[in-house]
Design a protein around this motif. Structure first.
Motif, mmCIF file in Angstrom:
data_model
loop_
_atom_site.group_PDB
_atom_site.id
_atom_site.type_symbol
_atom_site.label_atom_id
_atom_site.label_comp_id
_atom_site.label_asym_id
_atom_site.label_seq_id
_atom_site.Cartn_x
_atom_site.Cartn_y
_atom_site.Cartn_z
ATOM 1 N N HIS A 60 0.563 -1.247 -0.261
ATOM 2 C CA HIS A 60 0.016 -0.110 0.103
ATOM 3 C C HIS A 60 1.284 1.528 0.166
ATOM 4 O O HIS A 60 1.537 1.670 1.183
ATOM 5 N N VAL A 61 0.885 1.431 -1.130
ATOM 6 C CA VAL A 61 1.858 3.054 -1.360
ATOM 7 C C VAL A 61 1.325 4.237 -1.671
ATOM 8 O O VAL A 61 2.117 5.179 -1.570
ATOM 9 N N ALA A 62 0.065 4.302 -2.250
ATOM 10 C CA ALA A 62 -0.535 5.370 -3.276
ATOM 11 C C ALA A 62 -2.093 5.377 -3.342
ATOM 12 O O ALA A 62 -2.263 5.616 -4.445
ATOM 13 N N SER A 63 -2.376 5.067 -2.570
ATOM 14 C CA SER A 63 -3.893 4.659 -2.335
ATOM 15 C C SER A 63 -4.587 6.451 -1.135
ATOM 16 O O SER A 63 -3.618 6.783 -0.918
ATOM 17 N N GLY A 64 -5.839 6.703 -1.683
ATOM 18 C CA GLY A 64 -6.785 7.257 -0.944
ATOM 19 C C GLY A 64 -6.412 6.795 1.049
ATOM 20 O O GLY A 64 -6.295 7.877 1.661
ATOM 21 N N SER A 65 -6.231 5.208 1.196
ATOM 22 C CA SER A 65 -6.169 5.107 2.140
ATOM 23 C C SER A 65 -4.931 5.384 3.307
ATOM 24 O O SER A 65 -3.774 5.662 3.798
ATOM 25 N N VAL A 66 -4.010 5.283 1.739
ATOM 26 C CA VAL A 66 -2.239 5.959 2.314
ATOM 27 C C VAL A 66 -2.023 6.890 3.083
ATOM 28 O O VAL A 66 -1.587 7.613 3.729
ATOM 29 N N ASN A 67 -2.735 7.777 2.486
ATOM 30 C CA ASN A 67 -2.957 9.461 2.632
ATOM 31 C C ASN A 67 -3.605 9.336 3.840
ATOM 32 O O ASN A 67 -2.853 10.509 4.749
ATOM 33 N N VAL A 68 -4.775 8.937 3.970
ATOM 34 C CA VAL A 68 -5.389 9.491 5.392
ATOM 35 C C VAL A 68 -4.445 8.415 6.183
ATOM 36 O O VAL A 68 -4.156 9.380 7.087
ATOM 37 N N THR A 314 -1.580 -0.665 9.964
ATOM 38 C CA THR A 314 -2.114 -0.725 9.325
ATOM 39 C C THR A 314 -3.747 -0.079 8.829
ATOM 40 O O THR A 314 -3.850 1.074 8.884
ATOM 41 N N ILE A 315 -3.807 -0.279 7.278
ATOM 42 C CA ILE A 315 -4.461 0.218 6.439
ATOM 43 C C ILE A 315 -5.280 -0.956 5.649
ATOM 44 O O ILE A 315 -4.892 -0.843 4.830
ATOM 45 N N THR A 316 -6.802 -0.414 6.066
ATOM 46 C CA THR A 316 -7.530 -1.111 4.868
ATOM 47 C C THR A 316 -8.110 -0.904 4.540
ATOM 48 O O THR A 316 -8.746 0.368 5.530
ATOM 49 N N ALA A 317 -8.668 -1.001 4.034
ATOM 50 C CA ALA A 317 -10.589 -1.422 3.601
ATOM 51 C C ALA A 317 -11.120 -2.203 4.440
ATOM 52 O O ALA A 317 -12.676 -1.672 4.069
ATOM 53 N N ASP A 318 -10.657 -2.700 4.850
ATOM 54 C CA ASP A 318 -11.659 -3.634 5.485
ATOM 55 C C ASP A 318 -12.048 -2.449 6.798
ATOM 56 O O ASP A 318 -11.406 -3.016 7.716
ATOM 57 N N ALA A 319 -12.781 -1.234 6.795
ATOM 58 C CA ALA A 319 -12.798 -0.671 8.263
ATOM 59 C C ALA A 319 -13.874 -1.532 9.600
ATOM 60 O O ALA A 319 -12.889 -1.411 10.386
ATOM 61 N N PRO A 320 -14.182 -2.597 9.261
ATOM 62 C CA PRO A 320 -14.522 -3.122 10.290
ATOM 63 C C PRO A 320 -13.410 -3.973 11.140
ATOM 64 O O PRO A 320 -13.441 -4.080 12.600
ATOM 65 N N ASN A 335 -11.907 6.391 10.194
ATOM 66 C CA ASN A 335 -12.552 5.724 9.461
ATOM 67 C C ASN A 335 -13.232 6.445 8.829
ATOM 68 O O ASN A 335 -13.318 7.782 7.957
ATOM 69 N N VAL A 336 -12.914 5.823 6.739
ATOM 70 C CA VAL A 336 -12.973 7.241 5.667
ATOM 71 C C VAL A 336 -14.496 5.728 5.122
ATOM 72 O O VAL A 336 -14.151 4.964 4.525
ATOM 73 N N LEU A 340 -20.545 4.871 -2.661
ATOM 74 C CA LEU A 340 -20.851 3.677 -3.416
ATOM 75 C C LEU A 340 -20.269 2.588 -3.157
ATOM 76 O O LEU A 340 -19.874 1.884 -3.454
ATOM 77 N N GLU A 341 -18.758 3.017 -2.621
ATOM 78 C CA GLU A 341 -17.944 1.534 -3.603
ATOM 79 C C GLU A 341 -17.597 0.716 -2.236
ATOM 80 O O GLU A 341 -16.678 -0.340 -2.539
ATOM 81 N N THR A 342 -16.387 1.820 -1.520
ATOM 82 C CA THR A 342 -15.616 0.909 -0.451
ATOM 83 C C THR A 342 -15.983 1.648 0.927
ATOM 84 O O THR A 342 -16.298 2.288 1.278
ATOM 85 N N GLY A 343 -15.083 0.927 2.219
ATOM 86 C CA GLY A 343 -14.110 1.656 2.584
ATOM 87 C C GLY A 343 -12.846 1.968 3.485
ATOM 88 O O GLY A 343 -12.515 1.770 2.340
ATOM 89 N N CYS A 344 -12.603 2.547 4.430
ATOM 90 C CA CYS A 344 -11.072 2.785 4.676
ATOM 91 C C CYS A 344 -10.837 2.851 6.115
ATOM 92 O O CYS A 344 -12.105 3.880 7.098
ATOM 93 N N GLY A 345 -10.210 2.045 6.779
ATOM 94 C CA GLY A 345 -9.724 2.148 8.250
ATOM 95 C C GLY A 345 -8.501 2.305 8.690
ATOM 96 O O GLY A 345 -7.957 1.958 7.386
ATOM 97 N N VAL A 346 -7.987 3.064 9.521
ATOM 98 C CA VAL A 346 -5.905 3.560 9.353
ATOM 99 C C VAL A 346 -6.370 3.498 10.963
ATOM 100 O O VAL A 346 -6.953 3.828 12.004
ATOM 101 N N VAL A 347 -5.687 2.247 11.479
ATOM 102 C CA VAL A 347 -4.701 2.359 12.990
ATOM 103 C C VAL A 347 -3.278 1.750 13.338
ATOM 104 O O VAL A 347 -2.963 0.977 12.610
ATOM 105 N N PRO A 348 -2.573 2.932 13.570
ATOM 106 C CA PRO A 348 -1.531 2.284 13.796
ATOM 107 C C PRO A 348 -0.841 1.205 14.701
ATOM 108 O O PRO A 348 -2.151 1.077 15.772
#
Ligand SMILES: [Zn+2]
Length: 549
Positions: A60-68, A314-320, A335-336, A340-348
Motif C-alpha cells: 500500500h503505497v499510493a491509495s487514498g487510504s495511504v494518504n489518510v 494498519t491500512i485497509t478498506a476492511d473498516a470493521p 474511518n472513511v 457507493l464503493e468501499t470503506g477505509c480504516g487506519v490504526v497504527p
C-alpha cells in the motif's frame, strides 16, 4: 548509456531455469539482449549474485487510504526524516521526504529501488480515488507499478448480482477497470464492508444475505472471479477474505477457497486469514490446514503477509477490522466510508515479540512460507505497511534462509501461543537463493501476468539487481551493490544515483457501451460525482493487452 554488459556474475533467473550459473547479462535500450558489442560499457559483477529486479505484488503505497494514514501519523514522519539522495546530474531534482511506516511518495520510490525492487503494485484503490492514486504514482520515482481497484462492496455491482444480471456486472467491471486505469480486480472482505456501513457489527459469513438473499459474499466472489477470468485479465481476482485477523478465521478462508471451486484466484496476506480452531476458542495457528489446501489446489496462489516485529501502520478498506483493532489496542483510528464503493480504516500498530498474539501471527507467516510446496504460488509480502514495512524484507529473507538465526528468534518471542504451531515443532527448511528469487521477483511477475518482468531472458525489461554475497542474508539483501532499472543504472556501489520515472501498468478491457448507459443512470441517481467526470483519462503509458491466456 543505452548498452551495458554485466560480466561474470552468478545468475539466479528461475523463470529461465538458471540457478547460479556464471554468465554475462547484456542490455540494450532498456531490454535484455543476447549480446552487445565488445565496446559496450561493462559492469564487473564477478563474485556477485545477479537477479531480476524485485516485484512487489501487494503493498500500500499510493491509495487514498495511504494518504489518510499519512495525515493520521505526523509523529511517525517527524521521527523519520529522509534526506534527498545525492543523485547524479540527470535533470531529476532529488527530493527529501520522510520514511517511517508510511514513507512519502519520492522516498517510497527511492527506498524500493535501493532494495533492488523495480516493480510495485498498490493492492487496494477505491475507484473514486483512482485519480489521486495515479498522481501519487507519478510522484513515486524509478519503480514501475499499478494498482488493483476495489469492487467487493460496490453498490452497482451488488445491484446487478441481485438482479441476476451477470453480463452487466462483467461489463461494469470492464468499464471501471478502464475508467480508473487499474490493473486488476480486488475484493476486500466481500460484502462485509457494506454490512459495516449499514451498522452491522460482527463476523461475516459466506452465505450471509446483504439486503437480498441473492447477494452474499459467496455470490460476490464468484461473480468477480468469473469476471476477471472472462475478461482475460493478466491477473485473476485478488481476494482479501472475510474475517481478517479474527480467531478461528481459517474456517472462513478454507470455505472461501472451496467456494472458488477451481476458479483461478489470488488469496492475499494468507497469514492474516490462518487462525485455527472455533471462532470463540481463542488464538491458535491454522497455517497447516490453509497451506495444505493451497498446496493441493493449483488454481490458487497467495502472498503471505508476514508480520515483522516493530512499528506498523494498519491500512485497509476492511473498516470493521480497524474498528476492532482500535478497540483492543486503544490506538488512534481513522474511518472513511467511500460512498457507493468501499470503506477505509487506519490504526497504527506495534508488533511486540513478547505479545502472544503478535508472536502467533509472526509464527503463522513463517509456517506458511516453510510449509509451502510451490514457491511460484506462495510469494513474499508483509502487506506493507500492515504486517511491517517493505524495508523489513531483507530481515524476512534472512528468517527464511537461515535456520540457526530463525531458531534463535523463536526463543525470543512469547511462547504462549506457539504451542501446536509447526514452527515450534522445528521446521528445518532453508530457502535457497533460487527460491528467494522466485518468491521476490519471478513468482510475483508470473502471478501478475507480467511477461517482461521477473526474469532475465531475451526481451525482458532490463531490471537487474546485483548483490554482494554475505553469510548474513539480511545485510546482503538490504544493500544491493548495483540496481539497473529499464537499462538505467540507478544504484551504483550501493548509492542511489539516478531516479527515472517509472511506467504504469493498467488494462482497458472492451465493453458494451449500452451497458455503460445503465451505469450512467445509476450515477445520476446515487453518486455525488458526474459520470462524465469519473474516468481518470488517458495515461502516458498505453494499456496492456487483455485476452485469453
Ligand atoms: Zn493489503
Amino acid at each position: 548509456m543505452t548498452q551495458l554488459r554485466i560480466t561474470g556474475g552468478r545468475i539466479y533467473d528461475p523463470a529461465n531455469s538458471v540457478d547460479g550459473d556464471v554468465r554475462d547479462i547484456c542490455i540494450d535500450d532498456g531490454r535484455i539482449v543476447a549480446d552487445v558489442p565488445a565496446s559496450a560499457p561493462r559492469l564487473d559483477a564477478r563474485g556477485m549474485v545477479v537477479m531480476p529486479g524485485g516485484v512487489d505484488m501487494h503493498c500500500h503505497v499510493a491509495s487514498g487510504s495511504v494518504n489518510v494514514a499519512r495525515r493520521l501519523l505526523p509523529e511517525d514522519h517527524a521521527q523519520h526524516p529522509a534526506t534527498a539522495p545525492a543523485l547524479d546530474d540527470t535533470g531529476m531534482i532529488p527530493r527529501s521526504g520522510s520514511a517511517g511506516t508510511i514513507p512519502t511518495t519520492f522516498t517510497t520510490g527511492y527506498r524500493y529501488a535501493g532494495l533492488g525492487y523495480t516493480t510495485v503494485f498498490d493492492a487496494a484503490v477505491a475507484p473514486l480515488l483512482a485519480r489521486a492514486a495515479h498522481s501519487q504514482f507519478d510522484d513515486t520515482p524509478i519503480v514501475d507499478g499499478g494498482f488493483f481497484v476495489l469492487l467487493g462492496n460496490d453498490d452497482y455491482l451488488m445491484r446487478q448480482i441481485d438482479a441476476g444480471e451477470h453480463e452487466r456486472a462483467r461489463e461494469y467491471a470492464a468499464w471501471l477497470l478502464g475508467a480508473t486505469s487499474a490493473y486488476a480486480i480486488k475484493a476486500v472482505n466481500p460484502g462485509g464492508i457494506d454490512l459495516w456501513k449499514r451498522g452491522v457489527r460482527g463476523r461475516t459469513e459466506l452465505d450471509q444475505a446483504l439486503g437480498s438473499s441473492r447477494v452474499t459474499p459467496r455470490a460476490i466472489l464468484e461473480t468477480l472471479a468469473d469476471t476477471a477470468i472472462g475478461l482475460g485479465l493478466p491477473h485473476p481476482l485478488h481476494l482479501h477474505c472475510n474475517n481478517l485477523g479474527l480467531p478461528g478465521n481459517a474456517a472462513t478462508t478454507l470455505a472461501t477457497m472451496a467456494a472458488l471451486d477451481g476458479r483461478r484466484a489470488h488469496i492475499t496476506h494468507l497469514q492474516f486469514h490462518s487462525y485455527g480452531g472455533p471462532p470463540d476458542g481463542g488464538w491458535r495457528s491454522g497455517a497447516r490446514e490453509i497451506i495444505a489446501y493451497v498446496n493441493a489446489h493449483e488454481n490458487l496462489s497467495g502472498d503471505v503477509g508476514q508480520v515483522m516485529f516493530g512499528s506498523a501502520a494498519t491500512i485497509t478498506a476492511d473498516a470493521p477490522v480497524e474498528y476492532l483493532l482500535h478497540r483492543s489496542s486503544g490506538r488512534k483510528w481513522a474511518n472513511v466510508d467511500i460512498e457507493l464503493e468501499t470503506g477505509c480504516g487506519v490504526v497504527p500498530h506495534e508488533y511486540k515479540e513478547r505479545n502472544a498474539v503478535a508472536a502467533l501471527q509472526w509464527a503463522v507467516g513463517l509456517e506458511l512460507f516453510l510449509l509451502s510446496s510451490d514457491p511460484w504460488r506462495v510469494v513474499l509480502s508483509t502487506d506493507h505497511p500492515n504486517g511491517g514495512s517493505f524495508m523489513s524484507y531483507p530481515a524476512l529473507i534472512r528468517l527464511l534462509m537461515d535456520r540457526t538465526y530463525r531458531d534463535e528468534q523463536i526463543k525470543r518471542v512469547a511462547p504462549k501461543l506457539l504451542v501446536g504451531s509447526a514452527l515450534a515443532d522445528g521446521l528445518t527448511r532453508e530457502y535457497t537463493l533460487g527460491e528467494i528469487a522466485i518468491i521476490t521477483r519471478a513468482g510475483p511477475a508470473r502471478l501478475l501476468g507480467l511477461r517482461d518482468k521477473g526474469h532475465l531472458g531475451i526481451g525482458a525489461d532490463a531490471d537487474v539487481t546485483v548483490y554482494m554475497p554475505d553469510a548474513d542474508a539480511e545485510r546482503m539483501f538490504a544493500t544491493p551493490r548495483f540496481v539497473v532499472k529499464g537499462g538505467v543504472l540507478v544504484v551504483e556501489e550501493g548509492e542511489l544515483r539516478r531516479a527515472p520515472a517509472g511506467r504504469r501498468f493498467h488494462v482497458r478491457p472492451p465493453f458494451d457501451t449500452a451497458a455503460t448507459r445503465h451505469v450512467e443512470r445509476h450515477f445520476e441517481q446515487y453518486s455525488t460525482v458526474q459520470f462524465a467526470n469519473y474516468p481518470v483519462g488517458d495515461l502516458r503509458d498505453a494499456p496492456l493487452p487483455v485476452g485469453a491466456r
